[in-house]
Design an enzyme around this catalytic site. Sequence first.
Site, mmCIF file in Angstrom:
data_model
loop_
_atom_site.group_PDB
_atom_site.id
_atom_site.type_symbol
_atom_site.label_atom_id
_atom_site.label_comp_id
_atom_site.label_asym_id
_atom_site.label_seq_id
_atom_site.Cartn_x
_atom_site.Cartn_y
_atom_site.Cartn_z
ATOM 1 N N CYS A 76 0.850 -1.196 0.000
ATOM 2 C CA CYS A 76 0.000 0.000 0.000
ATOM 3 C C CYS A 76 0.882 1.241 0.000
ATOM 4 O O CYS A 76 1.891 1.292 0.700
ATOM 5 C CB CYS A 76 -0.891 0.036 1.243
ATOM 6 S SG CYS A 76 -2.439 -0.822 1.049
ATOM 7 N N MET A 113 -8.338 1.027 1.019
ATOM 8 C CA MET A 113 -7.679 0.232 2.066
ATOM 9 C C MET A 113 -7.634 0.992 3.389
ATOM 10 O O MET A 113 -7.753 0.398 4.452
ATOM 11 C CB MET A 113 -6.269 -0.182 1.642
ATOM 12 C CG MET A 113 -6.259 -1.168 0.480
ATOM 13 S SD MET A 113 -7.341 -2.608 0.726
ATOM 14 C CE MET A 113 -6.669 -3.302 2.209
ATOM 15 N N GLU A 114 -7.501 2.309 3.325
ATOM 16 C CA GLU A 114 -7.496 3.104 4.558
ATOM 17 C C GLU A 114 -8.858 3.050 5.240
ATOM 18 O O GLU A 114 -8.939 2.937 6.468
ATOM 19 C CB GLU A 114 -7.083 4.547 4.239
ATOM 20 C CG GLU A 114 -5.610 4.714 3.939
ATOM 21 C CD GLU A 114 -5.136 4.178 2.593
ATOM 22 O OE1 GLU A 114 -3.917 4.121 2.380
ATOM 23 O OE2 GLU A 114 -5.989 3.820 1.738
ATOM 24 N N ASP A 128 -11.889 -5.613 22.056
ATOM 25 C CA ASP A 128 -10.942 -5.563 23.170
ATOM 26 C C ASP A 128 -11.525 -4.846 24.371
ATOM 27 O O ASP A 128 -11.380 -5.299 25.514
ATOM 28 C CB ASP A 128 -9.646 -4.883 22.727
ATOM 29 C CG ASP A 128 -8.618 -4.849 23.842
ATOM 30 O OD1 ASP A 128 -8.318 -5.926 24.403
ATOM 31 O OD2 ASP A 128 -8.114 -3.752 24.153
#
Length: 160
Positions: A76, A113-114, A128
């Site tokens: 990328c 992709m970002e 989490d």
Amino acid sequence: MSDLTHIGPDGRARMVDVGAKDVTERVAVAHGRVRMDAETLKAATGRDTKKGDPISIAELAGIMAAKRTSDLIPLCHPLPLSSVKVEIEPNDAGTGLRVTARVKTSGRTGVEMEALTAVSAACLTLYDMLKAIDKSMTIEGIELLEKTGGKSGDYRKAGS
């Protein structure tokens, strides 16, 4: 294999040369979901767990991840992002949280992709932050909804 731009004629991986492409404004929107039980959703939307506000922290994690995409995804290009917005809201069915990222740049290659990385990191951060309450949460449906700019033109996923 000839259609794969990240594979050279010798079969080796390569970063695509985008130097000759025109600079255009490029925007990408992606989303994903974290499915959870009602108690976990209540804790998340209450924004006060033992670890802090899971929604605010996950939105920040998504922004940070978008900025680091080229460090995480091989080949990328590093991009100067002009805007990253990550929003997390309860989904319409009341079964979890929907994460949406909108990323913008002016450049020679897209920001799909970002946007996808922002959504992925935000979903993982929600997991989490909330796993002490519900380890059975699922992350699902991470996908590109739309993108604009560039030679390939605009894209909008059907039904979105």
